[in-house]
Write an enzyme that holds these catalytic residues in place. Sequence first.
Site, mmCIF file in Angstrom:
data_model
loop_
_atom_site.group_PDB
_atom_site.id
_atom_site.type_symbol
_atom_site.label_atom_id
_atom_site.label_comp_id
_atom_site.label_asym_id
_atom_site.label_seq_id
_atom_site.Cartn_x
_atom_site.Cartn_y
_atom_site.Cartn_z
ATOM 1 N N GLY A 1 0.827 -1.166 -0.027
ATOM 2 C CA GLY A 1 -0.025 0.015 0.153
ATOM 3 C C GLY A 1 1.044 1.357 0.019
ATOM 4 N N CYS A 2 0.442 2.369 -0.346
ATOM 5 C CA CYS A 2 0.972 3.792 -0.592
ATOM 6 C C CYS A 2 1.561 4.118 0.897
ATOM 7 C CB CYS A 2 0.190 4.628 -1.131
ATOM 8 S SG CYS A 2 -1.350 4.737 -0.693
ATOM 9 N N TYR A 3 0.580 4.151 1.929
ATOM 10 C CA TYR A 3 1.095 4.846 3.088
ATOM 11 C C TYR A 3 1.986 3.724 3.794
ATOM 12 C CZ TYR A 3 -2.760 8.388 3.735
ATOM 13 O OH TYR A 3 -3.874 8.972 3.479
ATOM 14 N N ALA B 1 5.434 4.489 2.130
ATOM 15 C CA ALA B 1 5.919 5.717 2.876
ATOM 16 C C ALA B 1 6.454 5.527 4.287
ATOM 17 C CB ALA B 1 5.271 6.970 2.693
#
Length: 349
Positions: free
Chosen positions: A152-154, A157
């Site tokens: 996932g993106c979060y 990061a």
Amino acid sequence: MSNEKIRVAIVGATGYTGAELLRILLSHPSVEVTSIVGQSKAGRPVAEVLPSLAGIVSGVVDAFDADRVAAGADAAFCALPHGASAGIVAQLHARGVRVFDLSADFRIGDLDTYTRWYGEHHAPELFGKAVYGLVELHRAELRGATLVAVPGCYPTAANLALAPLVNAKLVSTEGVIIDAKSGVSGAGRAPGERTHFSETSEGIRAYKLLSHRHTPEIEQELSRLADRPVQVIFTPHLVPMTRGILSTAYAVAAPGVDAVRCTEAARALYEGSPSVVVLDPGASPDTLWIRGSNRVHLSYTFDPRTGRVIALSTIDNLVKGASGQAVQCLNVAFDRPEGEGLLFAPQWP
Ligand SMILES: NC(=O)c1ccc[n+]([C@@H]2O[C@H](COP(=O)([O-])OP(=O)(O)OC[C@H]3O[C@@H](n4cnc5c(N)ncnc54)[C@H](OP(=O)(O)O)[C@@H]3O)[C@@H](O)[C@H]2O)c1
């Protein structure tokens, strides 16, 4: 390494991450896109559905047909909503296609945890069989992989910033707080009340407090690195921009740790990475510095007053947070140079 091109299908090509896959793969020297598949937009010209590709891509969007996709593809990217993806992934995988799934359907390793956060799984026979595609931390497992769960993106990061600290035991794994902000494209292309222009363009708000589905994914990876269960507080925010994630994580520093040690640990862990750039201590990365690229900017700051480390990271949610990372996974899985087709510079300003 063979000179033959990898034949690739994009299933879910009409959405944001699918379109981004197409944009990236069109200039990838080792890939040929053989199928462009959608659902409600099947049958329409690609150039009409994705006007940015008018004059570049001809033909129409196909409806999904597992046999037809498998006949023409060595690999498929599935850029579909979670829940809808698992069954399609299973059909392709059963036909010998190597699958890179951008949804959450194969990211979680524990079925109870998956069910609690996402509901029933639609391909239980494949559950737990995927390699988790956070490339910088799973490179060796990705080589030759036939099923990859693109993170996932979060989690991408937050975990790229926290991994060097947890890995080298530079922070306590108790009380980690992740405060993250995302652009609205993170919610996908389908319009919704909460992502409507007039309800997002001039405000900022936290959402899914204590209930965002990326929480167990973040914890899973940090627990693996720490070799013990880790829990975090994760608060996502929606900000009025199209692309980008800024993640700000706070953790209690171990004795003697400062920003220089955190920076050195991150530079050592990510040495040679075609994506990760560790900025100097105290730097404040900006989503504009990585926009449109597969790059990650990290930085570390230490507060001697409170004994906390602040670990900052920025990514483009559609590139390193999704489609670029998926291509990076494909490169490693197919024994191509990891950065092939991904070394383009960010769009700035
Ligand atoms: N957006 C991001 O920043 C981001 C980042 C990381 C991961 N992801 C994940 O990547 C996946 C795709 O996200 P997205 O933002 O690209 O979504 P999106 O813009 O809403 O696109 C969804 C795509 O899936 C197709 N589709 C929708 N329902 C389907 C179904 N029931 N069966 C088959 N196809 C279906 C759509 O086809 P039609 O348009 O033709 O109907 C479209 O091509 C999601 O799982 C998302 O969580 C997204």
